[in-house]
Write an enzyme that holds these catalytic residues in place. Structure first.
Site, mmCIF file in Angstrom:
data_model
loop_
_atom_site.group_PDB
_atom_site.id
_atom_site.type_symbol
_atom_site.label_atom_id
_atom_site.label_comp_id
_atom_site.label_asym_id
_atom_site.label_seq_id
_atom_site.Cartn_x
_atom_site.Cartn_y
_atom_site.Cartn_z
ATOM 1 C CB CYS A 286 -57.864 34.213 -96.993
ATOM 2 S SG CYS A 286 -56.483 34.203 -98.101
ATOM 3 C CG ASN B 247 -68.736 33.590 -87.013
ATOM 4 O OD1 ASN B 247 -69.653 32.771 -87.081
ATOM 5 N ND2 ASN B 247 -67.705 33.549 -87.828
HETATM 6 N N1 PLP Z 1 -68.072 29.338 -83.192
HETATM 7 C C1 PLP Z 1 -68.163 30.643 -83.476
HETATM 8 C C2 PLP Z 1 -69.525 31.263 -83.697
HETATM 9 C C3 PLP Z 1 -67.014 31.423 -83.613
HETATM 10 O O1 PLP Z 1 -67.113 32.726 -83.914
HETATM 11 C C4 PLP Z 1 -65.748 30.796 -83.423
HETATM 12 C C5 PLP Z 1 -64.505 31.564 -83.602
HETATM 13 O O2 PLP Z 1 -64.381 32.377 -84.516
HETATM 14 C C6 PLP Z 1 -65.704 29.432 -83.106
HETATM 15 C C7 PLP Z 1 -66.894 28.732 -83.005
HETATM 16 C C8 PLP Z 1 -64.401 28.714 -82.895
HETATM 17 O O3 PLP Z 1 -63.778 29.194 -81.730
HETATM 18 P P1 PLP Z 1 -62.272 28.803 -81.362
HETATM 19 O O4 PLP Z 1 -61.445 29.092 -82.594
HETATM 20 O O5 PLP Z 1 -61.922 29.713 -80.234
HETATM 21 O O6 PLP Z 1 -62.247 27.373 -81.023
#
Ligand code: PLP
Length: 385
Positions: free
Chosen positions: A326, A151
């Site tokens: 943060c 991400n």
């Molecule tokens: N995994 C990845 C790669 C993510 O980008 C995110 C959210 O930012 C999550 C897991 C967690 O997703 P959620 O907060 O919708 O449960």
């Protein structure tokens, strides 16, 4: 008149697609409980099962192998905390030791718990296959979580070859595919994953709904994390979030159909990066040479601190993210950049621009113009000091 805002933070969350919004409203207007056997209940059940089929299709899976959850966080917790049974035709899991890559999302690392062994990555953030082999060679088979794409950096893993290594050692692979849909193909069989999980709000669905999709119908959660009325074939108790599920199903359908989108995004992203290079030749673009999602740029400029830059961007009407998290008032460096061994100035200055199918070059130009003003101000401050 104030300029319209430029939302360049699609990896954090995406706008709800009109088709998903419409599906949510339809579901909200349905009276029945999907578990009821009367006509109202059957209508609700039909909607639920249609969404299940649409979510399965998005990853090339089967509807019967989908378990709806409240999102990726719950999915990861269910997989690690409840365990997986009937995997690869054998009843191996429950009891499999947890393993995660060093660059997994915080939710996945937390779900694996303190006992989760951590697999190292290289300087580009690619999982070290040799380190994985060495870890599997001692201590027996493992339940391993490796993300499809990161991400923060957008770096894409070589999941298939990692799956082969894990399976050869008798283990199972779960893939956090959250950042995949809408940006790259996600096919559970081609990946060789035993399970993938998704979060709807990352591809035009509502927030707070997600799913686990198992590759094989014999594989399932060893028990329900949320124990209740036996919903989701006993794997997730509680009356289903029908409106969220319907929204996720519609978003999955639209995403599955929009195959040409990634190429358009990569052209825009590449143009953004070449203009960024001209504006700030000393900028670092993280993992630029590695396989990456078509929509993500993570960059840092010497002397520009991410937390100040984010505020300046926001005041200029631009929503971007930083690579630092943060929490409780303290900004700490990203564990992803840390694991990649990035230098201090990159960790302190990492800014993530992530675009979507409706992003325009005009929005990216406004982002670059804001950055140019910030660089000018920084030069003036240095000259005045
Ligand atoms: N995994 C990845 C790669 C993510 O980008 C995110 C959210 O930012 C999550 C897991 C967690 O997703 P959620 O907060 O919708 O449960």
């Amino acid at each position: 008149m104030a300029a319209p805002r430029a939302y360049l933070d699609w990896n954090a969350t995406t706008p709800v697609h009109p088709a998903a919004k419409a599906a949510v409203v339809v579901a909200l207007e349905l009276l029945g409980n999907p578990s009821s056997i009367h006509a109202e209940g059957r209508a609700a059940r039909a909607l639920l099962e249609q969404a299940r089929a649409d979510v399965a299709a998005l990853v090339g899976g089967e509807a019967e192998n989908v378990v709806f959850t409240s999102g990726a966080t719950e999915a990861a917790n269910a997989l690690f905390r409840a365990g997986v049974s009937g995997c690869c035709g054998k009843d191996i899991a429950g009891g499999l030791r947890p393993m995660v890559s060093a660059i997994e999302h915080a939710a996945v690392i937390a779900a694996a718990g303190p006992e989760g062994a951590v697999i190292a990555v290289d300087g580009d953030g690619i999982v070290d296959a040799e380190a994985l082999k060495a870890m599997l060679a001692v201590g027996g088979p493992a339940l391993v979580a490796i993300q499809l794409a990161n991400n923060e950096t957008g770096v894409v893993q070589r999941i298939r070859s990692l799956a082969d290594i894990i399976h050869a050692a008798g283990g199972a692979l779960i893939v956090d595919a959250v950042q995949g849909p809408g940006k790259m193909p996600v096919d559970i069989a081609a990946l060789g994953a035993d399970a993938v999980f998704l979060s709807a709000h990352k591809f035009g669905g509502p927030k707070g709904i997600g799913a686990i999709i198992f590759r094989d119908s014999r594989t399932r959660l060893a028990e329900a994390l949320l124990k209740g009325g036996g919903q989701e074939r006993g794997q997730r108790g509680g009356t289903e979030n029908l409106s969220g599920i319907a929204g996720m199903g519609a978003a999955a359908r639209v995403t599955h159909e929009a195959r040409e989108v990634p190429q358009k995004m990569s052209q825009l992203r590449d143009e953004f990066e070449s203009r960024l290079n001209r504006l700030a030749p000393d900028a670092a673009i993280v993992s630029q040479g590695a396989p990456r999602l078509p929509n993500t740029t993570c960059f840092a400029i010497p002397g520009l601190r991410a937390e100040q830059a984010l505020i300046a961007f926001d005041l200029d009407g631009i929503a971007v993210s930083s690579g630092s998290a943060c929490s409780s008032g303290k900004v700490k460096a990203s564990h992803v950049l840390e694991a990649m061994g990035q230098p201090g100035w990159v960790k302190a200055g990492a800014i993530r621009v992530s675009i979507g199918p409706t992003t325009t070059m005009d929005e990216l130009e406004r982002c670059l113009a804001s950055l140019a003003r910030q660089i000018e101000r920084q030069k003036k401050n240095i000259a005045a000091a």
